[in-house]
Design an enzyme around this catalytic site. Structure first.
Site, PDB file in Angstrom:
ATOM      1  CB  CYS A 269      -6.516  -0.347   5.310  1.00 36.31           C
ATOM      2  SG  CYS A 269      -4.830  -1.013   5.243  1.00 36.31           S
TER       3      CYS A 269
ATOM      4  CG  HIS B 144      -1.959  -1.019   1.231  1.00 29.21           C
ATOM      5  ND1 HIS B 144      -3.027  -0.966   2.096  1.00 29.21           N
ATOM      6  CD2 HIS B 144      -2.136  -2.130   0.488  1.00 29.21           C
ATOM      7  CE1 HIS B 144      -3.822  -2.004   1.879  1.00 29.21           C
ATOM      8  NE2 HIS B 144      -3.291  -2.729   0.901  1.00 29.21           N
TER       9      HIS B 144
ATOM     10  CB  CYS C 223      -1.860   1.462   6.293  1.00 23.73           C
ATOM     11  SG  CYS C 223      -1.558   0.671   4.688  1.00 23.73           S
TER      12      CYS C 223
ATOM     13  CD  GLU D 262      -1.925   4.144   3.325  1.00 26.32           C
ATOM     14  OE1 GLU D 262      -1.649   3.473   2.300  1.00 26.32           O
ATOM     15  OE2 GLU D 262      -3.067   4.191   3.803  1.00 26.32           O
TER      16      GLU D 262
END
Length: 144
Positions: A83, A53, A86, A55
């Protein structure tokens, strides 16, 4: 607020890079001492890695840039609310501040575990929210 807009625009540029690669268009930048030290955008398809992801990639690059695992003096700008995965990583990295554009009504950390972030992390939301949200919504509309 001008600072937040400037850096969120950089995160949006990262999201557009993800979009051009066929990825869900989410982008992130990490700022330290008023300079971007790391960038990331979703790369789950390209890397065949569900944890890639924006992040996560930005945090990894930021810790490398500063030479340590804690980011207390840094701000993460991300186009969509992190999410839970993360958010957990942001907790462990002790990110000082998180600024996100649009809420994630399906998978955002605040829906599941609002206290998942480090207790000292400051959170701001809604910066360029419409633009951030539109990128993701348009992506999924085009795939249907």
């Amino acid at each position: 607020m001008d600072r937040d807009l400037r850096f969120m625009k950089e995160a949006l540029q990262e999201a557009r890079y993800a979009l051009s690669d066929g990825e869900i268009p989410i982008g992130a930048v990490v700022v330290w001492r008023d300079s971007i030290i790391a960038r990331g955008h979703n790369m789950t398809e390209k890397l065949h890695d569900t944890t890639a992801h924006a992040e996560m990639l930005a945090v990894t690059a930021a810790t490398e840039a500063i030479g340590g695992k804690y980011l207390q003096d840094c701000t993460l700008y991300v186009t969509i609310e992190p999410c839970p995965m993360c958010a957990g990583a942001l907790n462990w990295a002790q990110v000082g501040r998180i600024v996100y554009g649009a809420a994630d009504p399906r998978r955002g950390y605040s829906l599941f575990t609002p206290s998942l972030l480090h207790p000292r992390t400051e959170v701001s939301s809604g910066v360029l929210a419409d633009e951030c949200s539109a990128l993701v919504q348009d992506f999924f509309k085009a795939r249907r």
